[in-house]
Design an enzyme around this catalytic site. Structure first.
Site, PDB file in Angstrom:
ATOM      1  N   HIS A   1     -11.712  -5.835   7.529  1.00 33.74           N
ATOM      2  CA  HIS A   1     -10.523  -6.667   7.737  1.00 33.74           C
ATOM      3  C   HIS A   1     -10.507  -7.098   9.196  1.00 33.74           C
ATOM      4  CE1 HIS A   1      -9.136  -5.598   3.832  1.00 33.74           C
ATOM      5  NE2 HIS A   1      -8.752  -4.371   4.152  1.00 33.74           N
TER       6      HIS A   1
ATOM      7  N   ASN B   1       0.793  -1.222   0.000  1.00 35.52           N
ATOM      8  CA  ASN B   1       0.000   0.000   0.000  1.00 35.52           C
ATOM      9  C   ASN B   1       0.834   1.285   0.000  1.00 35.52           C
ATOM     10  OD1 ASN B   1      -2.640   0.714  -0.423  1.00 35.52           O
ATOM     11  ND2 ASN B   1      -3.131   0.943   1.737  1.00 35.52           N
TER      12      ASN B   1
ATOM     13  N   HIS C   1      -1.104   3.260  10.454  1.00 43.02           N
ATOM     14  CA  HIS C   1       0.052   3.257   9.568  1.00 43.02           C
ATOM     15  C   HIS C   1       1.158   4.063  10.235  1.00 43.02           C
ATOM     16  CE1 HIS C   1      -2.934   2.619   6.076  1.00 43.02           C
ATOM     17  NE2 HIS C   1      -2.290   1.491   6.266  1.00 43.02           N
TER      18      HIS C   1
END
Length: 203
Positions: free
Chosen positions: A177, A17, A163
């Site tokens: 997810h 990503n 992140h």
């Protein structure tokens, strides 16, 4: 990040990503051979590649990666138009050092169904991390996985961002997810020697 080791002792690095590498090399390294990108990145970071300035910035940022950029195309209706915008952007710069690859839709769906059915993952789809781990295991002799950690704090009880490169309040819900279930799968593969999971601080 995944590290691929071939019989020729050639190292191959997967990144998930399009994580920014510049300014983070001391923590995340700088090597990459194949980098994935979810279409949502095009929307969040590059304004859907609507303006000329957006396209220029996008193509410039992609130069920090090496070799291949892997993007899903037809596996889901969501994001199709954004993926096509990426294709058009790369067509504008045919000599760009990064090669654009489109993910085969049936491969992603088959891999997702495999993990969800075998381990009863209670989520809409598997993450790109589990997908690329599966891909690496299918073509590599050895795989070491870094950065997989489903918890909001580290070993020292320090708060972690979703992140490492951005502050975000939007963590995917388990229905999209299920990182805890996926981590248990990876941990099981680690314990049986199928791969090496590296959850600690890198030296």
């Amino acid at each position: 990040m995944l590290k691929r080791i071939l019989k020729t002792h050639f190292l191959f690095y997967f990144r998930m990503n399009v994580p920014p590498i510049q300014n983070y090399t001391s923590d995340a390294g700088f090597k990459s051979n194949m980098t994935t990108m979810n279409p949502s990145v095009v929307s969040k970071r590059y304004n859907n590649l609507t303006l000329e300035a957006d396209i220029v910035t996008f193509l410039r940022d992609m130069r920090q990666y090496n070799q291949d950029l892997l993007v899903p195309a037809l596996s889901m209706k969501v994001g199709y138009d954004l993926t096509m915008n990426v294709v058009k952007a790369f067509k504008r710069e045919p000599n760009h050092p990064l090669h654009l690859l489109l993910m085969h839709p049936k491969h992603f769906l088959a891999m997702s169904h495999f993990w969800k059915d075998k381990f009863d993952i209670d989520a809409k789809r598997i993450s790109s991390g589990l997908y690329m781990t599966s891909f690496a295991l299918s073509i590599c002799d050895e795989v070491t996985a870094y950065g997989f950690w489903p918890f909001h704090t580290d070993h020292r009880n320090r708060t972690l961002e979703y992140h490492y490169y951005e502050k975000s309040d939007s963590v995917p819900l388990p229905k999209v997810h299920h990182f805890a279930q996926e981590y248990r799968i990876l941990l099981g593969l680690h314990e049986t020697g199928v791969l090496r999971l590296h959850p600690n601080t890198c030296s």
